[in-house]
Design a protein around this motif. Structure first.
Motif, PDB file in Angstrom:
ATOM      1  N   ASN A  57       0.816  -1.215   0.000  1.00 39.39           N
ATOM      2  CA  ASN A  57       0.000   0.000   0.000  1.00 39.39           C
ATOM      3  C   ASN A  57       0.854   1.271   0.000  1.00 39.39           C
TER       4      ASN A  57
ATOM      5  N   THR B 153       1.687   6.459   1.815  1.00 37.26           N
ATOM      6  CA  THR B 153       0.841   5.320   2.144  1.00 37.26           C
ATOM      7  C   THR B 153      -0.503   5.544   1.464  1.00 37.26           C
TER       8      THR B 153
ATOM      9  N   GLU C  54      -6.924   3.146   2.380  1.00 40.65           N
ATOM     10  CA  GLU C  54      -7.647   1.888   2.236  1.00 40.65           C
ATOM     11  C   GLU C  54      -8.668   2.057   1.119  1.00 40.65           C
TER      12      GLU C  54
ATOM     13  N   ALA D 181      -4.338  -0.534  -6.116  1.00 44.52           N
ATOM     14  CA  ALA D 181      -2.917  -0.383  -6.446  1.00 44.52           C
ATOM     15  C   ALA D 181      -2.533  -1.120  -7.724  1.00 44.52           C
TER      16      ALA D 181
END
Length: 176
Positions: A87, A121, A124, A128
């Protein structure tokens, strides 16, 4: 004749960088705070130019994607690496210093050169696997789409009467 104001100076009454907390520019304070790297002292010392180049980045969210823009003037695609690990989005590159000659006389030398590395980062819900990037006119555009299950959808409001009627229709369907 116009008054000349050097970079960093402003006219009377404006916010300037100083040691007086009441006169400090709050936006500059935030920029300085977020650029602070507690591990910088542990890195090997290079030339000043190698330590200074840190491209400005903008990261934002839209309804269907996360968008990252980085100002990378003078950087070519061959000198740029973009990767996603888990992530984490990584942007690395290098801007080479232009050739100088002894007879050149500089009146200002404010441009910076060297290697840089930025990591972010991903939130959520970021997909990706479908990241796309484009370098155009010195601006790097990275698009990270959101997964369909995390994209916002509209929820309609119903009155208690509409809910009762909907419940009756569903009960008739179950009975049939």
């Amino acid at each position: 004749m116009a008054n000349m104001i050097r970079k960093g100076e402003r006219g009377p009454g404006s916010l300037v960088r100083s040691n007086d907390p009441l006169r400090m520019d709050p936006l500059q304070m935030m920029r300085d705070l977020f650029r602070w790297d507690p591990f910088r002292e542990m890195q090997p010392m290079g030339t000043l130019a190698e330590r200074v180049f840190n491209p400005e980045v903008e990261f934002k969210e839209t309804k269907d994607a996360y968008l990252c823009k980085a100002d990378l003037p003078g950087i070519q695609e061959k000198d740029l690496e973009i990767s996603v690990t888990g992530n984490r989005l990584h942007i690395r590159g290098r801007r080479e210093e232009e050739e100088t000659h002894e007879e050149d006389r500089y009146y200002a030398y404010e441009r910076s050169y060297g290697s840089f590395s930025r990591s972010f980062t991903l939130p959520e819900g970021a997909n990706a696997d479908e990241v796309t990037a484009e370098l155009k006119d010195g601006v790097l555009d990275i698009r990270i789409p959101k997964r369909a299950d995390v994209q916002a959808r509209r929820v309609s409001l119903q009155s208690p009467r509409e809910q009762q009627e909907k419940g009756k229709v569903e009960d008739k369907k179950k009975a049939a």
